[in-house]
Design a protein around this motif. Structure first.
Motif, PDB file in Angstrom:
ATOM      1  N   UNK A  36       0.835  -1.200   0.000  1.00 15.97           N
ATOM      2  CA  UNK A  36       0.000   0.000   0.000  1.00 15.97           C
ATOM      3  C   UNK A  36       0.868   1.248   0.000  1.00 15.97           C
ATOM      4  N   UNK A  37       1.947   1.204   0.757  1.00 13.21           N
ATOM      5  CA  UNK A  37       2.880   2.322   0.813  1.00 13.21           C
ATOM      6  C   UNK A  37       3.502   2.583  -0.559  1.00 13.21           C
ATOM      7  N   UNK A  38       3.892   1.528  -1.234  1.00 12.56           N
ATOM      8  CA  UNK A  38       4.472   1.659  -2.571  1.00 12.56           C
ATOM      9  C   UNK A  38       3.476   2.271  -3.538  1.00 12.56           C
ATOM     10  N   UNK A  39       2.230   1.787  -3.504  1.00  7.10           N
ATOM     11  CA  UNK A  39       1.195   2.359  -4.364  1.00  7.10           C
ATOM     12  C   UNK A  39       0.945   3.825  -4.025  1.00  7.10           C
ATOM     13  N   UNK A  44       1.531   9.468  -5.397  1.00  9.16           N
ATOM     14  CA  UNK A  44       2.019  10.802  -5.049  1.00  9.16           C
ATOM     15  C   UNK A  44       2.914  11.353  -6.149  1.00  9.16           C
ATOM     16  N   UNK A  45       3.802  10.517  -6.668  1.00  9.95           N
ATOM     17  CA  UNK A  45       4.700  10.957  -7.746  1.00  9.95           C
ATOM     18  C   UNK A  45       3.898  11.341  -8.984  1.00  9.95           C
ATOM     19  N   UNK A  51      -0.912  16.442 -11.925  1.00 11.61           N
ATOM     20  CA  UNK A  51      -2.071  17.212 -11.494  1.00 11.61           C
ATOM     21  C   UNK A  51      -1.771  18.355 -10.529  1.00 11.61           C
ATOM     22  N   UNK A  52      -0.750  18.212  -9.706  1.00 10.79           N
ATOM     23  CA  UNK A  52      -0.487  19.218  -8.668  1.00 10.79           C
ATOM     24  C   UNK A  52      -0.258  20.618  -9.231  1.00 10.79           C
ATOM     25  N   UNK A  98       4.539  16.574   0.158  1.00 11.86           N
ATOM     26  CA  UNK A  98       5.550  16.316  -0.868  1.00 11.86           C
ATOM     27  C   UNK A  98       4.990  16.598  -2.260  1.00 11.86           C
ATOM     28  N   UNK A  99       3.746  16.208  -2.487  1.00 11.36           N
ATOM     29  CA  UNK A  99       3.134  16.445  -3.796  1.00 11.36           C
ATOM     30  C   UNK A  99       2.958  17.939  -4.054  1.00 11.36           C
ATOM     31  N   UNK A 100       2.515  18.678  -3.045  1.00 11.35           N
ATOM     32  CA  UNK A 100       2.302  20.116  -3.223  1.00 11.35           C
ATOM     33  C   UNK A 100       3.609  20.882  -3.333  1.00 11.35           C
TER      34      UNK A 100
END
Length: 190
Positions: A36-39, A44-45, A51-52, A98-100
């Motif tokens: 789940x963490x990997x997904x 996020x990447x 999209x970010x 991290x995404x933002x």
């Protein structure tokens, strides 16, 4: 970060009777969390890359308050999503941040959420202090004070050595070592 991600796993294992928990069960749970963490990291990447920038650009068209609330709402929504997926909310908030921060508007985003971040940090530190009974502190004051002194001395020495390696004078190295040697609240909680 990984310790925060595995906190729900550790909590669920810790609530069960020790005799009924097998190594295979722990490994299966850990594998599920890692998957789940990997997904989540891949999502996020992808979000950060695709999209970010559009999302932040769109939000910047509104008032500063709307932008601030939207960014905080996004972070809380991601934290809720990761909680529902069995990963800690802290790691979800980290992924949202991290995404933002991957956009060209990271300075605007940081300045918008900084006051709220200070509020949450103050609440975090205060609530951490509330969980420690004063009787525990008075009973273990020598051990706690020795541990803090040892950590601060070791960090001062380590940081001073690193600064010396970069060619700074010993007085500067010692000053940097002393200033950076305090124990952080995250390390204290962990």
């Amino acid at each position: 970060g990984l310790i925060f991600a595995f906190m729900p796993v550790l909590a669920s294992v810790g609530q069960r009777d020790e005799a009924s928990v097998t190594l295979v069960e722990v490994l299966i749970i850990a594998g599920r969390v890692l998957g789940t963490l990997t997904l989540g990291i891949i999502a996020t990447i992808l979000f950060a890359a695709l999209l970010a920038p559009w999302f932040v650009r769109y939000l910047l068209r509104f008032s500063a308050e709307t932008f601030q609330l939207s960014v905080l709402g996004f972070s809380l929504a991601i934290a809720l999503l990761t909680t529902k997926l069995g990963i800690s909310a802290e790691f979800g908030s980290f992924m949202a941040g991290a995404a933002l921060s991957a956009t060209e508007f990271q300075e605007s985003t940081l300045s918008a959420v900084e006051p709220t971040a200070h509020l949450f940090l103050a609440l975090f530190v205060a609530s951490t202090g509330l969980t420690i009974p004063p009787a525990f502190l008075s009973e273990h004051i020598l051990v706690l004070a020795s541990g803090v002194a040892l950590i601060i001395a070791a960090k001062t020495l380590l940081i001073s050595c690193v600064v010396l390696i970069f060619g700074f004078p010993p007085q500067t190295a010692l000053g940097v070592g002393i200033n950076l040697a305090q124990v952080g609240e995250i390390g204290f909680v962990l």
